[in-house]
Design an enzyme around this catalytic site. Structure first.
Site, short mmCIF file in Angstrom:
data_model
loop_
_atom_site.label_atom_id
_atom_site.label_comp_id
_atom_site.label_asym_id
_atom_site.label_seq_id
_atom_site.Cartn_x
_atom_site.Cartn_y
_atom_site.Cartn_z
N ARG A 74 0.84 -1.20 0.00
CA ARG A 74 0.00 0.00 0.00
C ARG A 74 0.88 1.24 0.00
O ARG A 74 1.93 1.27 0.63
CB ARG A 74 -0.90 0.02 1.24
CG ARG A 74 -2.08 -0.92 1.15
CD ARG A 74 -2.99 -0.79 2.34
NE ARG A 74 -2.39 -1.30 3.54
CZ ARG A 74 -1.79 -0.59 4.48
NH1 ARG A 74 -1.73 0.74 4.39
NH2 ARG A 74 -1.24 -1.15 5.53
N TYR A 202 -1.52 -3.40 -6.87
CA TYR A 202 -1.35 -4.07 -5.58
C TYR A 202 -2.71 -4.17 -4.85
O TYR A 202 -3.46 -3.19 -4.80
CB TYR A 202 -0.34 -3.32 -4.69
CG TYR A 202 -0.32 -3.90 -3.31
CD1 TYR A 202 0.23 -5.16 -3.08
CD2 TYR A 202 -0.92 -3.24 -2.24
CE1 TYR A 202 0.18 -5.74 -1.82
CE2 TYR A 202 -0.97 -3.82 -0.97
CZ TYR A 202 -0.42 -5.07 -0.78
OH TYR A 202 -0.48 -5.65 0.47
N GLY A 204 -4.05 -3.94 -1.86
CA GLY A 204 -4.55 -2.89 -0.96
C GLY A 204 -4.92 -1.61 -1.69
O GLY A 204 -5.71 -0.80 -1.20
N LYS A 211 -9.71 -2.36 1.50
CA LYS A 211 -9.34 -1.22 2.35
C LYS A 211 -10.17 0.02 1.98
O LYS A 211 -10.54 0.80 2.85
CB LYS A 211 -7.85 -0.92 2.21
CG LYS A 211 -6.97 -2.08 2.57
CD LYS A 211 -7.15 -2.51 4.00
CE LYS A 211 -6.33 -3.72 4.34
NZ LYS A 211 -6.50 -4.13 5.74
N HIS A 231 -10.60 -2.54 11.49
CA HIS A 231 -9.50 -3.38 10.98
C HIS A 231 -9.29 -4.51 11.99
O HIS A 231 -8.30 -4.51 12.72
CB HIS A 231 -8.25 -2.49 10.85
CG HIS A 231 -7.14 -3.11 10.07
ND1 HIS A 231 -5.82 -2.73 10.23
CD2 HIS A 231 -7.13 -4.05 9.11
CE1 HIS A 231 -5.06 -3.43 9.41
NE2 HIS A 231 -5.82 -4.23 8.72
N SER A 253 -1.42 -3.87 10.18
CA SER A 253 -1.13 -4.79 9.08
C SER A 253 0.11 -5.64 9.39
O SER A 253 1.10 -5.12 9.92
CB SER A 253 -0.87 -4.00 7.80
OG SER A 253 -1.92 -3.09 7.61
N ALA A 254 0.04 -6.90 9.02
CA ALA A 254 1.17 -7.82 9.15
C ALA A 254 1.66 -7.97 10.60
O ALA A 254 2.85 -8.08 10.86
CB ALA A 254 2.32 -7.40 8.23
N CYS A 255 0.73 -7.96 11.56
CA CYS A 255 1.08 -8.17 12.97
C CYS A 255 0.44 -9.44 13.51
O CYS A 255 0.25 -9.59 14.71
CB CYS A 255 0.66 -6.98 13.82
SG CYS A 255 1.71 -5.55 13.59
N ASP A 280 -9.37 -9.87 8.89
CA ASP A 280 -8.87 -8.52 8.59
C ASP A 280 -9.87 -7.40 8.87
O ASP A 280 -9.46 -6.33 9.30
CB ASP A 280 -8.43 -8.46 7.12
CG ASP A 280 -7.57 -7.25 6.81
OD1 ASP A 280 -6.71 -6.91 7.64
OD2 ASP A 280 -7.77 -6.63 5.75
N ARG A 372 1.91 -12.19 -1.06
CA ARG A 372 0.56 -12.47 -0.54
C ARG A 372 -0.05 -13.73 -1.13
O ARG A 372 0.32 -14.15 -2.22
CB ARG A 372 -0.37 -11.30 -0.89
CG ARG A 372 0.02 -9.97 -0.25
CD ARG A 372 -0.40 -9.95 1.18
NE ARG A 372 -0.02 -8.72 1.86
CZ ARG A 372 -0.78 -8.14 2.80
NH1 ARG A 372 -1.93 -8.66 3.14
NH2 ARG A 372 -0.36 -7.05 3.42
N ARG A 403 2.73 -4.45 17.59
CA ARG A 403 4.07 -5.04 17.64
C ARG A 403 4.92 -4.09 18.48
O ARG A 403 5.30 -3.01 18.01
CB ARG A 403 4.58 -5.09 16.19
CG ARG A 403 5.78 -5.94 15.93
CD ARG A 403 6.09 -5.88 14.45
NE ARG A 403 5.28 -6.80 13.67
CZ ARG A 403 5.59 -8.08 13.47
NH1 ARG A 403 6.68 -8.58 13.97
NH2 ARG A 403 4.80 -8.85 12.74
C1 OXD Z 1 -3.21 -4.62 5.11
C2 OXD Z 1 -3.84 -5.82 4.49
O1 OXD Z 1 -2.34 -4.01 4.49
O2 OXD Z 1 -4.72 -6.40 5.12
O3 OXD Z 1 -3.62 -4.28 6.22
O4 OXD Z 1 -3.49 -6.18 3.37
MN MN Z 2 -5.25 -5.45 6.97
#
Ligand code: OXD
Ligand code: MN
Length: 602
Positions: A74, A202, A204, A211, A231, A253-255, A280, A372, A403
């Site tokens: 993103r 991409y 996102g 999103k 989210h 994101s990604a956590c 998500d 992804r 995080r």
């Molecule tokens: C993000 C996703 O970036 O879920 O949060 O892809």
């Molecule tokens: Mn997300």
């Protein structure tokens, strides 16, 4: 797929004509969401190179897509919220006046689809027939986007049926343009319920149901209509005694949202069952019973691949063995994908995510850190039977996680909804590869919504307080942190399935049992409050995980104050009150006599 002449909803038809006049495609195809249509798009994508076939014997229905190397995440700096008044977008968003944004993008969209096919994808976010659900229509010139939308949303006729004759749908316009970051914009127009995105393929930025609609525009709609678009993952848990609970969790994101949503109970906790409602996005509405009810508006999972393995997330790993689009992973000589954190060791040679030869000696990663998978939710073995329930599931607890290597305990509980809103509003996290920019930098990410809140976050916090006031049985709110480290930088908590030990305490609290100690920042469990059967963690280690260090919190309070000031008069007084109360309690804690938490024995 039907061509332009086929009958379709009048409002959609009119919009198709307007967009076609501007973008001048060679042909227009309206997608109905059938298997035959998908197969044809796959065939065409294989022929054009937009998809690469993976080993069909091992991974039936799986394909690899390689995006442009500078289009892998993103792009928050190119994402705008275009409201009439700048103040409504708030300091958390880039803003452009709608006429200026439209003029800029009209210039870029003019003729953008010449020589290309324009696909029209009606899609439904949420279960059919649900009062939660919303319809969108995405117009795009990317086959990859159409195929991904067919996985991530309920696409085609099902959406048109839900829409009926209503004109209430989100107009989502997308073109990959020339993929240049200099001509890439993701513009949201909440006042006219539309999104224009150009220059990126991409997920996102390009799968506009996710999103753009389900978070940025939906958060705006939710404010107007009295609900919350968040989210958040949604996880179902059933105790050995058969008690069922649902937890929603906001994490940046990604956590680890996907891993938590697919939690596998540890062998030493027999009888526990976990089910996945969403990984998500959650749409939460007050119910007539005074509780908050949630649906997952999506229909698939768009998850981070690196780190996904049979060890970390067996459910996800199994789920992506068929009918999955992989984006930006490495390719092994047998036609199967590989990524960092895969169960298999690095292959002696492979093709990296950019299509270049790779060996373990290469200095770059084989798969992009934000590579992804896009997979239908129906392939998730732990998918909840409530996934399609139009009423959603009742939420008992909300988690805010991030995080954080330092300062933040493994878990603590808010005093009440207002304090919980404050805990969400002060969330910060180390950045990840899900967005462009530096990784590992600590930044404020309130409710994990900083990149996704479609309006002024000060007003958003006020809306949270209003929603809390409108329900009589609000979920309890908790802060969690699986990522605390010791002085040597080693994680103190094993995470993954063992997170159930923390959730068990959370659920006990929602049931009105479970001991807690009051600290200046909230309630923490006593060490005996966390079930450690089968887990090798000493009292000292758990105490370190739960520690509230006053010196570290003094620093946090100062940072919060600067952050809150950004929102000026939009920040609700109640959050300032929470802030000063915390500052006061921390100050008191610094005096040696107040250092200890008080056992409330609740
Ligand atoms: C993000 C996703 O970036 O879920 O949060 O892809
Ligand atoms: Mn997300």
């Amino acid at each position: 797929m039907t061509d332009k002449a086929a009958p379709v909803h009048a409002g959609i038809r009119k919009w198709i004509d307007e967009v076609a006049a501007m973008t001048t495609p060679d042909r227009v195809l309206v997608c109905e969401g059938s298997e035959a249509e998908r197969d044809q798009l796959v065939r065409e994508s294989l022929a054009s190179g937009e998809l690469i076939e993976l080993n069909q014997a091992k991974l039936p229905g799986c394909y690899l897509h390689r995006s442009a190397p500078h289009d892998v995440a993103r792009t928050e700096h190119l994402t705008f919220v275009c409201t009439e008044r700048e103040e409504d977008a708030g300091p958390n968003n880039n803003w452009m006046a709608p006429p200026e944004a439209k003029a800029k993008l009209t210039h870029l969209f003019t003729g953008a689809m010449s020589g290309r096919t324009m696909y029209v994808v009606p899609f439904l976010m949420g279960p059919p027939g649900s009062r939660f659900s919303k319809v969108g229509v995405e117009i795009t010139d990317s086959k990859y986007v159409v195929l991904s939308m067919q996985i991530m949303t309920r696409a085609g006729t099902i959406a048109l049926d839900h829409l009926g004759a209503s004109d209430d749908f989100t107009r989502c316009l997308h073109s990959i343009g020339d993929l240049s970051p200099d001509r890439r914009f993701i513009m949201h127009f909440p006042e006219s319920n539309s999104v224009w995105s150009i220059g990126s393929g991409y997920g996102g930025n390009a799968l506009l149901g996710k999103k753009c609609l389900a978070l940025r525009l939906a958060s705006w709609m939710a404010k107007t209509e009295g609900w919350l678009a968040e989210h958040m993952l949604i996880l179902g848990l059933e105790s050995p005694a058969g008690t069922k609970h649902y937890i929603a969790g906001a994490f940046p994101s990604a956590c680890g949202k996907t891993n938590l949503a697919m939690l596998v109970p540890p062998a030493s906790m027999p009888g526990w069952k976990a089910s996945t409602v969403g990984d998500d996005i959650a749409w939460l509405r007050p119910g007539s019973d005074g509780r908050l009810w949630a649906v997952n508006p999506e229909f698939g999972f768009f998850g981070v691949v690196p780190g996904t393995s049979r060890r970390t997330n067996p459910t996800a790993f199994d789920m992506i063995q068929r009918d999955t689009i992989y984006t930006n992973v490495a390719l092994r000589s047998d036609g199967t994908p590989w990524w960092e954190g895969h169960d298999d060791p690095p292959p002696a040679e492979a093709i990296d995510w950019q299509g270049r030869p790779w060996t373990p000696k290469s200095t770059e990663k084989a798969a992009h850190p934000n590579s992804r998978f896009t997979t239908p939710a129906s392939q998730c073995a732990t998918l909840s039977p409530e996934f399609e329930n139009p009423n959603g599931v009742p939420i008992d607890a909300i988690l805010f996680g991030a995080r954080r290597q330092r300062r933040v305990p493994l878990v603590y509980e808010a005093w009440n909804w207002r304090h919980g809103t404050f805990l969400g509003a002060t969330l910060s996290s180390e950045t990840t590869a899900a967005a462009t920019g530096k990784v590992g930098v600590l930044r404020r990410d309130p409710m994990a919504m900083r990149p996704f809140c479609g309006y002024n976050m000060g007003d958003y916090f006020a809306h949270w307080l209003e929603v809390g006031a409108s329900i009589t049985r609000p979920p309890l709110i908790f802060r969690v942190n699986w990522f605390r480290t010791d002085e040597e930088g080693r994680f103190l908590w094993p995470g993954f399935g063992d997170n159930l030990r923390v959730l068990k305490w959370v659920l006990e609290r929602t049931e009105g049992r479970g001991k807690a100690l009051a600290t200046p920042i909230g309630f923490i469990p006593p060490v005996e409050g966390i079930d450690r059967k089968g887990l090798d963690i000493s009292d000292e280690e758990l105490t370190a995980l739960l520690r509230v260090d006053p010196a570290e919190w003094v620093e946090a309070v100062a940072g919060q104050e600067d952050f809150f000031r950004m929102f000026g008069r939009h920040l609700p007084q109640a959050l300032w009150d929470e802030h000063w109360n915390l500052a006061h309690r921390i100050e008191e804690m610094i005096t040696p006599s107040e250092l200890k938490g008080r056992d409330l024995g609740i």
